[in-house]
Design an enzyme around this catalytic site. Structure first.
Site: not given
Ligand code: HPA
Ligand code: ZN
Length: 330
Positions: A194, A197, A276
């Site tokens: 990730h 974001e 999620d």
């Molecule tokens: N970002 C970071 N951690 C996470 C996310 C997300 O979108 N969903 C579940 N854990």
């Molecule tokens: Zn995620």
């Protein structure tokens, strides 16, 4: 258009299995396992799902995961998600799981992985859905804890295709896990993370340069940096974008301002995912539908997005080509 979405074969590449815990199942498992949750009813659980940031979501998401105790709980959770995939013509999935969320509560790594993989094997056999598993490290925890998790995963290596990095982004840059990801690559795991974001574009650069990721999860903040957009395009590094998630967690203020189509038009390999779904108001098809309602996406673009989901997957080339032909024929 909604008809086309329903008919399109799709892959989902950004999905946290703990994030598929619907309020009804959360409530049922809490009662079965005698886990106290701070909600008197399913309605109260649903009401609590209002978020102002990534962290405000994560606090509730980790609390919810505490109802998962036995292997059958992990099976049930995963199986319910796979039935949803069948309903939405999602034919391939690459699923994240967060072992540290469970091992920190005294649940064995083996319990988690056996429950999940039993559901995945049944889905392959009975639903014709293929599935890979990606183990995520929680970036707010230490490098040491992540190395322990890597060790714990090794007996189950053949069941796990790769590793990822999730949880609270800002303040926990990819550089914190450079040595860990080197060790993961040595074990033969593919690597994703990730990035971008809530964190700025420097997090994406670090994921590329220090972790050598083959995919970026989210990545929407790449458009702050033209040279990064050019790099992602030139190297065809996929972004697993999650539109409903971005609006719910306020990474984007309104779906009408989401940059996914802009990035597509700039030639990036963007894909549509749910992240999620139990918490953000929709599975894959609802994420596509949000693009129709707010961004005037065309049928041709929907087909490209669906093709991208297979191109960006870790499926073998011939399987990708099978899906390209399937989409072209629609
Ligand atoms: N970002 C970071 N951690 C996470 C996310 C997300 O979108 N969903 C579940 N854990
Ligand atoms: Zn995620």
């Amino acid at each position: 258009m909604n008809d086309l979405i329903a008919k399109l074969p799709k892959a989902e590449l950004h999905l946290h299995i703990e994030g598929t815990l619907e309020p009804e199942l959360l409530f049922t498992l809490a009662q079965k396992n005698n886990v106290v949750i701070p909600y008197p009813s399913v309605e109260a659980v649903k009401k609590a799902y209002r978020f102002t940031s990534l962290q405000s979501f994560l606090d509730i998401y980790y609390a919810g995961a505490a109802v998962l105790i036995g292997e059958s709980d992990f099976f049930e959770l995963t199986w319910a998600y796979l039935l949803k995939c069948q309903e939405q013509n999602v034919l391939h999935v690459e699923i994240f799981f967060d072992p540290q969320t469970h091992t920190a509560r005294g649940i064995a790594f083996e319990t988690v992985i056996r429950g999940i993989t039993r559901a995945l094997e049944r889905a392959e056999a009975e639903l014709g859905i293929s599935a890979y598993l990606i183990m995520c490290f929680l970036r707010h925890l230490s490098e040491e804890s992540a190395f322990e998790t890597l060790q714990a995963s090794l007996p189950f290596k053949e069941k796990i295709i790769g590793v990822g990095l999730d949880s609270s982004e800002v303040g926990h840059p990819p550089s914190k896990f450079k040595r860990l990801f080197e060790a993961c690559a040595k074990e033969g795991y593919v690597v994703v993370a990730h990035a971008g974001e809530e964190g700025d574009s420097s997090y994406i650069w670090e994921a590329i340069r220090l972790l050598h990721v083959s995919r970026i999860d989210h990545g929407i903040r790449c458009d702050e940096d033209d040279s990064l957009v050019a790099y992602l395009r030139a190297h065809r590094i996929p972004l697993t974008v999650c539109p409903l998630s971005n609006v719910k967690l306020r990474a984007v203020n309104d779906m009408k301002n989401h940059n996914i189509l802009k990035l597509l038009h700039q030639g990036l390999l963007v894909t549509v995912n749910s992240d999620d779904p139990a918490y953000f108001g929709g599975y894959v098809n609802e994420n596509y539908e949000a693009l129709i309602q707010n961004l005037h996406v065309s049928p041709e673009e929907l087909k490209i997005l669906a093709k991208n989901s297979f191109e960006a997957s870790f499926l073998p080339q011939e399987r990708k080509e099978y899906f390209y032909r399937y989409i072209d024929a629609l």
